[in-house]
Design an enzyme around this catalytic site. Structure first.
Site: not given
Length: 371
Positions: A121, A145, A171, A240, A264
């Site tokens: 991540s 992100y 995402t 995603k 999520h």
């Protein structure tokens, strides 16, 4: 045990005796500090969608197949041109230092040991380079992100490309933070810096709640952003947070090389559908144009089988892995993957499916039991 800013991190590294993955939650709760555990376990609002994610797997049933003349089912697969020993992968999950002092480094080692795909991540406890270096010969994806600041985005993407990641997971379902009541109850703020923020951003995330960190992320994400990332990195971009056929087709039209069906883990929009209940329709619309990754609620080998039979090419999970990480470090992570792979092998044998391609063509019946 390692203590950082008063937060007690596990240092364990041991194989685990696992009855089943759901049982790990209670065991991990005993060793992960309350705030960290609440952040990991919690969903949005009253956790309704989180709970439905796992319950929804009862809506499809596997058809047993006898006289199939097979033994020792083969779990290996190839997705995005990557050879894998299992169709089960590590979903991107933030701040794994909450579970273990080695964080994502230990997770990467455990995932590599079983020949699975690792994803890390943006909000990792360890840097992209350090996570990749922990398992240098194993495939990894990087999850972005997206920030409002494209200098920050490009710096992360540059680091990911330099580290040799095989794909970028963008995402798109978390442009704001879901209303996470566990974090409010615990007044949770991250006690451990986030390495990528520490290196490339104005702050390192320490002492902030997830809502404050999300505030710096992009609240507007469009097809143009998918194109921009794909053109910049020349890597497969997997979008995603897809839960409708329409969004899947928009993502593919923008150049997405993969669709990631997920809500999520029930942490964003409470009251939305269980991710599994959206998968078949999305897979039908995608029609094998690009691979599909699925997550949210996966706890059993039978769940993996049902997701593959409903159109997924890879099936991801995170919470059970984070519990295994806390309980046993890299070896604990390995144990979690071995358990779910073992269950999948049993289901494949009983369903008469010799390999993953056969699972993808396996019939399911559909009936909604009262939950």
């Amino acid at each position: 045990m390692t203590v950082i800013n008063g937060y007690e991190q596990s240092d364990r590294n041991e194989k685990l005796d696992i009855l089943n993955l759901p049982s790990l939650e209670a065991r991990a709760k005993k060793i992960i500090p309350q705030g960290g555990f609440g952040y990991i376990v919690g969903g949005a609002e009253d956790d309704w969608t989180l709970q439905q994610n796992t319950k929804a797997f009862t809506h499809a049933q596997i058809v047993p197949k006898a006289l199939s003349n097979i033994e020792n089912p083969d779990l290996s697969t190839n997705v995005f041109g990557i050879d894998l020993k299992t169709p089960v992968m590590m979903a991107p999950a933030a701040a794994q230092g909450l579970s273990h002092s080695l964080g994502e480094k230990a997770t990467a080692q455990g995932v590599a040991a079983v020949g699975a795909l690792m994803s890390q991540s943006t909000y990792s406890s360890t840097s992209i380079a350090d996570t990749q270096a922990a398992a240098p010969d194993a495939p990894q994806f990087f999850q972005l992100y997206m920030s409002k600041d494209w200098d920050f985005n490009n710096a992360l993407l540059d680091e990911a490309m330099k580290a040799g990641v095989k794909g970028i997971i963008l995402t798109v379902d978390a442009t704001v933070d879901g209303y996470r009541e566990q974090d409010i109850i615990n007044n949770f703020q991250f006690p451990i810096p986030m390495a990528n923020l520490e290196r490339f951003a104005a702050g390192d995330g320490k002492g902030k709640g997830i809502g404050e960190i999300y505030a710096a992320a992009a609240q507007k994400i469009s097809e143009d952003d998918v194109r921009r990332i794909a053109e910049y990195t020349k890597l497969p971009v997997i979008v995603k947070g897809i839960e409708s056929p329409e969004d899947a087709m928009r993502a593919i039209g923008a150049g997405a090389a993969g669709i990631y069906v997920s809500n999520h883990g029930g942490r964003e929009l409470n009251g939305g559908p269980a991710a599994f209940d959206t998968l078949s329709a999305i897979a039908k619309a995608v029609n094998h144009q690009v691979p599909i990754i699925f997550d949210s609620g996966v706890r059993r080998g039978s769940h993996v089988f049902k997701a593959l039979a409903s159109g997924a090419d890879l099936v991801a999970f995170a919470r059970p892995v984070l519990y295994g990480l806390a309980l046993g470090g890299a070896l604990g992570v390995q144990s979690v993957f071995e358990q779910i792979d073992h269950e999948l092998e049993i289901v494949m044998q009983l369903a008469g499916t010799k390999d993953i391609e056969a699972v993808k063509h396996a019939p399911l019946t559909h009936f909604h039991y009262e939950n």
